[in-house]
Enzyme design. Structure first.
Site, short mmCIF file in Angstrom:
data_model
loop_
_atom_site.label_atom_id
_atom_site.label_comp_id
_atom_site.label_asym_id
_atom_site.label_seq_id
_atom_site.Cartn_x
_atom_site.Cartn_y
_atom_site.Cartn_z
N ARG A 1 2.11 8.85 6.93
CA ARG A 1 2.42 8.78 8.36
C ARG A 1 3.91 8.51 8.56
NH1 ARG A 1 -0.82 3.93 10.32
NH2 ARG A 1 -0.28 3.25 8.22
N PHE B 1 3.25 -9.04 -9.59
CA PHE B 1 4.41 -9.90 -9.31
C PHE B 1 4.73 -10.68 -10.59
CE2 PHE B 1 3.26 -8.76 -5.13
CZ PHE B 1 4.29 -9.09 -4.24
N LYS C 1 0.82 -1.22 0.00
CA LYS C 1 0.00 0.00 0.00
C LYS C 1 0.86 1.27 0.00
CE LYS C 1 -2.44 0.33 3.66
NZ LYS C 1 -1.50 1.18 4.43
N TRP D 1 7.04 -0.89 -7.73
CA TRP D 1 8.17 -1.42 -6.98
C TRP D 1 9.38 -1.61 -7.90
CZ3 TRP D 1 11.81 -5.16 -6.75
CH2 TRP D 1 12.47 -5.36 -5.54
N ALA E 1 -3.47 1.89 12.80
CA ALA E 1 -4.87 1.79 12.37
C ALA E 1 -5.60 0.64 13.05
CB ALA E 1 -4.96 1.63 10.86
#
Length: 556
Positions: A94, A381, A71, A409, A273
């Site tokens: 965050r 992937f 994420k 990625w 969370a």
């Protein structure tokens, strides 16, 4: 294959002044923490208030699995893709907690070629915000115990002290302790507890406060204990607010860093969370909206936790109206939800994919209840087959969602162009009609049960006697009109981490209920969730090291 930290350490970073220029931030509006980090000043916050708001995009995910979803990597890569497309964007994230960094997961700054840098700084201390929060929390605890020692003029019942000490590290032996042992001068002997800093009320307060005045008012409302007759005692009554605010005066200001491709990233606050509200600070998001045309933010864990709290707590309190949601999944994670063992996820298995996609389906349905457009993205992937990708694409489009493959990625921003295009198309052609799940006027039980049934899919809710008593007490004290922050395992839609996929006909168990009066919400703890995590059998800390030249290794 290079590790995330190797990729980050080989990156060429710009001076943070140059990154700030992309957002029209002036040099005098930065307080430097070295070359690559800066605090954003109050002068900037005030100057940009007249700017129009950009579009707000939330990135969330299916329930996390050992297969990984990516994420944060997607959030970073999407921001980089917007940059490649010439869109003025910023990501709002965050700050990572030291607990997971040294415990289970290692670093938390994205991955591969979609990372926030300097990666080591971000994961280890950063600009000291969490230390300031920890210090403010424990100052209040010290002043509370000192009040007891010095005569207890407020009549506090030592058996009804609810304020806990904290530290930002997984340390299970501190969950339940005894303090005040020794001589009479060493304090009042009583049971005490530690929670992790990212689950503390002061972390929540910092992330929900609009300015210093609001921060101090919220700090003053913190309930630390109850008197013998059940009257709440607050931080304001202990005269602790000014000193706590002094410790937090720099921590309240958002931090500016950059991605590997120099996309601006405002990183601030870090509530978990699963046991807190899981969103970066309101100030960071508001500032980002005034500085960019598109803001990409994220909420922790799956959409049943982070996204629900983003909508029902953060957006409600901050007056935010999200324009789109990106829902992240992987073929591997969906097959895991379909019953495939982790070691077998690389093989094509359409039957398992069809069985496990019900988890994604539930999250799509949940987000649509808030009437915000959804874009589903698959983190690709190399083991994913064309047939598997085609099945997920058709499944999502049948449910009115845009769909895109993400390869950020491996390819950075270039791997997110398809996703960024789908998001921009959604922003241009699908209108958001955001509404919270529930009205605050509902009773506490009605709010809890609405979340349990509509978001988690529970058949019903059961309450421990202590939770029943707390709900009655908090209602009598006038706190029933607050939103509810559910503390629940992230691994399942239910409160049982072993129930993967889309569990049905289960009962959600409420163990404990308490008020975070300064933050402005009620916390309901479900199942066996802990507010102080423990370390695993082989913690990530065992792999982390620093060489003679100061180069850190093993941090993801």
């Amino acid at each position: 294959m290079k590790t995330d930290i190797q990729i980050a350490q080989e990156a060429s970073m710009k001076h943070i002044r140059e990154v700030a220029e992309c957002l029209d931030i002036r040099e005098e509006e930065l307080d430097y923490y070295g070359k690559y980090k800066a605090k954003l000043t109050e002068e900037l916050y005030e100057r940009v208030q007249g700017n129009p708001d950009g579009k707000l995009v939330l990135v969330t995910a299916i329930n996390p699995t050992p297969a990984g979803e990516g994420k944060t990597t997607t959030t970073v890569g999407l921001g980089q893709a917007f940059g490649k497309m010439g869109v003025k964007s910023v990501i709002a994230l965050r700050e990572p907690s030291l607990g997971p960094c040294f415990g289970l997961k290692g670093g938390a700054a994205g991955g591969g070629y979609a990372q926030v840098v300097p990666m080591e700084d971000l994961n280890l201390h950063f600009t000291g915000d969490f230390h300031a929060i920890t210090s403010a929390n424990n100052l209040l605890a010290a002043m509370l115990d000192n009040h007891l020692q010095q005569g207890n003029a407020l009549g506090i019942d030592p058996k009804q002290i609810v304020w806990k000490r904290c530290e930002d590290m997984n340390d299970r032996v501190l969950r339940n302790i005894v303090v005040g042992l020794g001589r009479k001068a060493d304090g009042v002997t009583r049971e005490d507890h530690f929670i992790i800093t990212v689950a503390s009320e002061i972390m929540a307060i910092l992330c929900l406060a609009s300015d210093m005045k609001d921060l101090k008012e919220r700090l003053g409302r913190i309930i630390v204990a109850y008197t013998w007759d059940g009257t709440p005692v607050t931080a304001k009554q202990l005269n602790a607010v000014g000193a706590m605010a002094a410790l937090l005066k720099d921590a309240i200001r958002p931090n500016l860093v950059q991605t590997l491709e120099h996309t601006p990233a405002i990183v601030h606050g870090g509530p978990f969370a699963n046991i807190a509200h899981g969103c970066n600070s309101m100030r960071a998001t508001r500032m980002a909206l005034k500085l960019a045309d598109v803001v990409v933010t994220e909420a922790g864990f799956g959409a049943d936790l982070g996204a629900e709290k983003f909508f029902d707590i953060k957006c409600r309190m901050a007056g935010l109206k999200p324009d789109a949601v990106v829902l992240v999944a992987t073929v591997r994670a969906l097959k895991y939800n379909g019953g495939v063992a982790k070691e077998d996820l690389g093989a094509e298995n359409l039957d398992a994919l069809k069985a496990g996609i019900v988890n994604l389906e539930k999250h799509i349905e949940n987000i649509q209840k808030f009437q915000v457009p959804v874009v589903v993205t698959l983190n690709r992937f190399v083991s994913d087959t064309d047939a598997e990708l085609a099945y997920v694409k058709g499944f999502c489009e049948e449910r009115g969602c845009e769909f895109a493959i993400s390869e950020v990625w491996e390819k950075g921003g270039e791997g997110g162009i398809e996703l960024a295009g789908k998001v921009l198309d959604t922003l241009a052609h699908k209108e958001s009609h955001f509404i919270p799940l529930y009205e605050n006027e509902l009773s506490l039980k009605e709010k809890i049960e609405k979340i349990a049934k509509e978001i988690y899919g529970a058949a019903g809710v059961s309450y421990e006697p202590a939770a029943e008593a707390a709900i009655k007490k908090l209602t009598g004290l006038g706190f029933a009109d607050m939103p509810v922050c559910m503390a629940k395992t992230q691994y399942s839609l239910s409160d049982d981490p072993k129930k993967i996929g889309r569990p049905e006909n289960f009962t959600l168990h409420i163990r404990e209920v308490y008020v975070s009066a300064g933050a402005g919400f009620i916390v309901a703890i479900t199942g066996s969730i802990m507010t102080m995590p423990g370390l695993p059998k082989v913690p990530a800390a065992e792999r982390i090291d620093v060489d003679d030249n100061g180069v850190i290794t093993g941090l993801f």
